[in-house]
Design an enzyme around this catalytic site. Structure first.
Site, mmCIF file in Angstrom:
data_model
loop_
_atom_site.group_PDB
_atom_site.id
_atom_site.type_symbol
_atom_site.label_atom_id
_atom_site.label_comp_id
_atom_site.label_asym_id
_atom_site.label_seq_id
_atom_site.Cartn_x
_atom_site.Cartn_y
_atom_site.Cartn_z
ATOM 1 N N TYR A 51 0.859 -1.187 0.000
ATOM 2 C CA TYR A 51 0.000 0.000 0.000
ATOM 3 C C TYR A 51 0.890 1.230 0.000
ATOM 4 O O TYR A 51 1.858 1.304 0.767
ATOM 5 C CB TYR A 51 -0.892 -0.006 1.246
ATOM 6 C CG TYR A 51 -1.789 1.212 1.370
ATOM 7 C CD1 TYR A 51 -2.828 1.424 0.465
ATOM 8 C CD2 TYR A 51 -1.600 2.146 2.393
ATOM 9 C CE1 TYR A 51 -3.653 2.535 0.575
ATOM 10 C CE2 TYR A 51 -2.430 3.257 2.511
ATOM 11 C CZ TYR A 51 -3.459 3.445 1.600
ATOM 12 O OH TYR A 51 -4.273 4.547 1.721
ATOM 13 N N ASP B 261 9.198 3.049 -0.107
ATOM 14 C CA ASP B 261 8.134 3.666 0.673
ATOM 15 C C ASP B 261 8.351 3.254 2.130
ATOM 16 O O ASP B 261 7.963 2.159 2.540
ATOM 17 C CB ASP B 261 6.767 3.207 0.152
ATOM 18 C CG ASP B 261 5.613 3.804 0.966
ATOM 19 O OD1 ASP B 261 5.892 4.449 2.004
ATOM 20 O OD2 ASP B 261 4.451 3.610 0.565
ATOM 21 N N LYS C 117 4.008 9.077 9.080
ATOM 22 C CA LYS C 117 3.844 8.403 10.378
ATOM 23 C C LYS C 117 4.899 8.851 11.412
ATOM 24 O O LYS C 117 4.818 9.965 11.894
ATOM 25 C CB LYS C 117 3.768 6.890 10.155
ATOM 26 C CG LYS C 117 2.524 6.590 9.274
ATOM 27 C CD LYS C 117 2.188 5.149 9.018
ATOM 28 C CE LYS C 117 0.859 5.095 8.242
ATOM 29 N NZ LYS C 117 0.783 4.171 7.156
HETATM 30 C C1 LIG Z 1 0.148 4.679 5.754
HETATM 31 C C2 LIG Z 1 0.933 4.443 4.522
HETATM 32 C C3 LIG Z 1 0.897 5.332 3.431
HETATM 33 C C4 LIG Z 1 -0.083 6.460 3.363
HETATM 34 O O1 LIG Z 1 0.136 7.419 4.342
HETATM 35 P P1 LIG Z 1 -1.098 8.388 4.757
HETATM 36 O O2 LIG Z 1 -0.452 9.354 5.701
HETATM 37 O O3 LIG Z 1 -2.114 7.502 5.369
HETATM 38 O O4 LIG Z 1 -1.566 9.033 3.514
HETATM 39 C C5 LIG Z 1 1.756 5.128 2.391
HETATM 40 N N1 LIG Z 1 2.615 4.095 2.394
HETATM 41 C C6 LIG Z 1 2.682 3.212 3.406
HETATM 42 C C7 LIG Z 1 3.677 2.101 3.367
HETATM 43 C C8 LIG Z 1 1.827 3.343 4.493
HETATM 44 O O5 LIG Z 1 1.844 2.433 5.463
#
Ligand SMILES: *Cc1c(COP(=O)(O)O)cnc(C)c1O
Length: 430
Positions: free
Chosen positions: A145, A240, A268
């Site tokens: 994701y 990511d 995060k």
């Molecule tokens: C949570 C997440 C996102 C998206 O971040 P948001 O702040 O929710 O838009 C993108 N990549 C990874 C791996 C994530 O866990």
């Protein structure tokens, strides 16, 4: 059974005004059934719902709260910043400070830009990669994701054709056709796609440790292989690290595995529990970003001073010696304990764990891909989840999410969780 009246009432009200009663789908408990709890407050490793029930929390806001809830140093930093004004839309010193600290932690991020979410970080990094290579196609992995930008809500098509299809209504097929999808941990599939689309793939984007299909760790050589294949084909590599950055090691998964991406996405932890994110990489790539270069990307609340202050305070605390050893000890202790209890009760589970991240899969053996992960028994997970919830443990309300330990989790918390798991597993066995 705990009293949940007030949560039920709020959920009724919420469903009339918010789609599904929530502002992000997993919160609605659709994967496990039942009424979502409405949370009133958190402190350390615990949260309390609006009916006064207390839980050991393994959500941690889905990753940001590596220190736990309502940490005094972070609250003070946010409050100090707020006293001076919550946003300016004018450059502040805090942005420069946090950028320098992030770049020092992850030297591959020679320059970076703060944005308002992880979704924005991946969307923008991909734009930079396309601009840098002059190519359009992107390659992602099934079950990873990267936020909810159109081009990333794409799944592998059925059948032999490498045709991708939208993973959400409202995503034009034309967008989906720009995204190729390969199974996680499958370098041969990546080689095949590069063979078929030789000079058209701009970038490979990957979660270096996949944590959005439950925890699926990279097999030895997978990340190195992606580095080699992208370099050989003139494509870029994006890690990511929205979950893994400052979570699995201070320098993220790229430090843990010693593989250097061209671009990195953060969110995060880096903003300490406030909304935000960042993307960055080699200087010549980031110099393509406006106002220096032709890639447009902007944000009213980007680099928000409260988020910067929370990030600085959080990273400051994470720099203390022993932090990541402690996080890993908690993760290991919990994973071992859960697995042991399941063994005793003759319930087949796998508990892959890396640092403070783990997932309980109701299947034999840890999964290596999305196809593996989705064979886990969902009904059993739902029963397990509710069994834990009744016993004061808040685990992810989905079989395909990770549980997050924090520095605030004590041995007592972990032992209580293992005992709750014993009760939950024993209950649905009978
Ligand atoms: C949570 C997440 C996102 C998206 O971040 P948001 O702040 O929710 O838009 C993108 N990549 C990874 C791996 C994530 O866990």
């Amino acid at each position: 059974m705990p009293n949940t009246r007030r949560s039920e009432q709020l959920f009724e009200r919420a469903q009339r005004i918010l789609p599904g009663g929530v502002n992000s789908p997993v919160r609605a408990f659709r994967a496990v059934g039942g009424t979502p709890r409405f949370v009133a407050r958190g402190k350390g490793s615990h949260i309390w719902d609006v009916d006064g029930n207390e839980y050991v929390d393994y959500i941690g806001s889905w990753g940001p709260l590596v220190l736990g809830h309502a940490v005094p140093e972070v609250l003070d930093a946010i409050s100090d910043a707020a006293q001076r004004g919550t946003t300016f839309g004018i450059a502040t010193e805090l942005e420069v400070e946090l950028a320098e600290i992030v770049s020092a932690a992850m030297p591959s991020m020679e320059m970076l830009r703060f944005v308002a979410s992880g979704t924005e970080a991946t969307m923008s990094a991909i734009r930079v990669a396309r601009a840098a290579t002059g190519r359009d196609l992107i390659l992602k992995f099934e079950g990873c994701y990267h936020g909810h930008a159109d081009g990333l809500l794409v799944q592998a098509g059925s059948g032999a054709a490498a045709q991708s299809t939208p993973d959400s209504a409202g995503v034009p097929a034309a967008y989906a056709s720009q995204t190729l999808v390969a199974p996680y941990n499958d370098l041969a599939a990546v080689e095949r796609l590069f063979g078929a689309y030789r000079r058209s793939i701009a970038v490979v984007i990957v979660e270096p440790i996949a944590a959005n299909m439950g925890l699926v760790t990279p097999q030895p050589g997978f990340l190195e292989g992606l580095r080699r294949i992208t370099t050989a084909n003139g494509a870029l590599l994006i890690f990511d690290e929205v979950i893994t950055g400052f979570r699995v090691a201070y320098g993220g998964a790229q430090a843990l595995f010693s593989v250097t991406p061209d671009l990195t996405c953060l969110g995060k932890v880096v903003v300490g529990g406030l909304p935000g994110g960042a993307y960055g990489g080699r200087r010549e790539l980031m110099e393509l970003v406006a106002p220096l270069g032709p890639v447009y990307q902007a944000g009213t609340l980007a680099g928000n001073p409260l988020a910067m202050a929370a990030g600085l305070a959080t990273l400051g605390l994470l720099q203390k010696p022993g932090t990541y050893e402690r996080l890993a000890q908690s993760g290991e202790y919990l994973a071992q304990g859960l697995w042991q209890v399941a063994q005793e009760l003759e319930t087949p589970i796998a508990v892959p764990q890396l640092g403070s991240l783990l997932t309980v899969f109701f299947r034999d053996g840890a999964p290596w891909s999305y196809r593996d992960a989705i064979t886990a028994d969902r009904q059993r997970y739902a029963a397990f989840f509710h069994g834990l919830l009744e016993r004061g443990v808040y685990f992810p309300p989905s079989p395909f999410e990770v549980a997050f330990c924090s520095l605030a989790h004590t041995k007592e918390d972990l032992d209580a969780t293992i005992e709750a798991a014993r009760g939950a597993l024993a209950a649905f066995r009978s």
